[in-house]
Design an enzyme around this catalytic site. Sequence first.
Site, PDB file in Angstrom:
ATOM      1  CG  HIS A  87      -6.354 -23.024  31.078  1.00  0.00           C
ATOM      2  ND1 HIS A  87      -6.500 -22.074  32.089  1.00  0.00           N
ATOM      3  CD2 HIS A  87      -6.838 -22.666  29.906  1.00  0.00           C
ATOM      4  CE1 HIS A  87      -7.140 -21.204  31.361  1.00  0.00           C
ATOM      5  NE2 HIS A  87      -7.498 -21.647  30.006  1.00  0.00           N
TER       6      HIS A  87
ATOM      7  CG  ASP B 169      -7.429 -24.040  34.764  1.00  0.00           C
ATOM      8  OD1 ASP B 169      -6.567 -23.331  34.440  1.00  0.00           O
ATOM      9  OD2 ASP B 169      -8.573 -24.083  34.077  1.00  0.00           O
TER      10      ASP B 169
ATOM     11  CD  GLU C 261      -9.598 -18.723  28.570  1.00  0.00           C
ATOM     12  OE1 GLU C 261     -10.336 -17.709  28.510  1.00  0.00           O
ATOM     13  OE2 GLU C 261      -9.226 -19.660  29.602  1.00  0.00           O
TER      14      GLU C 261
HETATM   15  C1  ACM Z   1     -13.301 -21.256  29.222  1.00  0.00           C
HETATM   16  O1  ACM Z   1     -14.212 -20.513  29.923  1.00  0.00           O
HETATM   17  N1  ACM Z   1     -12.233 -20.850  29.062  1.00  0.00           N
HETATM   18  C2  ACM Z   1     -13.611 -22.608  28.856  1.00  0.00           C
END
Ligand code: ACM
Length: 448
Positions: free
Chosen positions: A183, A111, A246
């Site tokens: 991410h 991440d 995201e």
């Molecule tokens: C997430 O909680 N962004 C998958």
Amino acid sequence: MISSDASLPPEGYRLAVNPDAVRIQAADAAGVFYAFQSIRQLLPPEVEREGIRPNVDWSLPAAEILDYPRFSYRGLMLDVSRHFFDVGFVKRFIDLMSRYKFNRFHWHLTDDHGWRIAIDAYPRLTEVGAWRRETMIGNNLKTYGGDGIPHGGFYTQDDIREVLDYADERFVTVVPEIEMPGHSTAALAAYPEYGCRPGPFEVPTGWGIKSDIYSPSAATFSFLEDVLTEVMQLFPSDYIHIGADEVPKDQWKASSLAQDVMAREGLADEDELQSWFVRRIESFLNANGRRLIGWDEILEGGLAPNATVMSWRDMTGGVEAARQGHDVIMTPRDYVYFDYYQGDPTTEPVAGRFGHPIPLDSVYEFEPIPDELTEREARHIIGAQGNVWTEFISTPEHAEYMTYPRALALSEVVWSPKARRSLNGFHRRLKGNIEHLDALGVNYRALD
Ligand code: ACM
């Protein structure tokens, strides 16, 4: 006595306890393992302790049990990027979940805030990407204060093999997640050439969604394919999770390379570019005999043809994917985000401010198959998963506190027939299970 009975469902078992014998029948080895987990739960909690235990009545209650899972995918996810958890804890996490018949450990290995898996071809991923200068204090995303303490760590490939062997002995499949195209700041800190801007990038110290994402360049795909090749050599899992949640698209809007790819491929917008990105990675995984899982944002701009969707924002992504004939794992944040508070935020340890508290009973009331699906569509809901994100969880004790006993509620949701579920019954069984957790030294949250 153990014997095989091929007519039993996968992972199921029949257990008969009578005065002369304990008999287990199962169609597969996992079924025998689960029969033993049930026997363990029927025995006094001292069974969990090591060493000689005099004066314990080891008798089992007479029983005749036919038991098998409702769902084939019964998962828990641990985020080891936001905070690193060592091999010892990861094994303990897997051991505990397997005792409650979970069979998928989703290992969130990369991440923005840390890259945790050693990749031989790209040593800087862990030399640079596994370390950050410090960590933000508290959960107020508006006013940053840092703790001044460097944080990091990673797993060698030997560490990973050790975890995989351990999980295999407990019938747990480990599903690795390598996040893309967002991410990814930790990876870009190590290899800025795969980003959309020149960099340099730093492994971030504050939480929240970061805007630096991978460029959709040929060089990025070659990098990601090399990484995934090593991941596939290590992990036998059919499924490889590639994240894709995201993803802020501003940098693709500003990037001439990204805009050129869109023009070349006839893509209408940046959502379609993300979809194209995911399809490319899916083709690569499929060509290597693996299947792709992505978070529900992979629906935007069109689903990759064989993708399985993890529905996290709510259940609607899962409903949509099932209607399109795709498999779905339900992991809606309102029910099974175990990083959310489980009680009054003024008395609980600091947690995310992303959502409302999720007390134990709400987890139990979670139903993975939405009413609006037809029976045929519902068959695409292959299971559910609880997620332990760790922005605000930095110790093993706290991770256990957030996970248990909520994971026990989820374990019934994913195993027991819907018609047999009863909150009162769960609370009755919980008392015995809590004694077992005590004996195992698990730092679960006390019941209200
Ligand atoms: C997430 O909680 N962004 C998958």
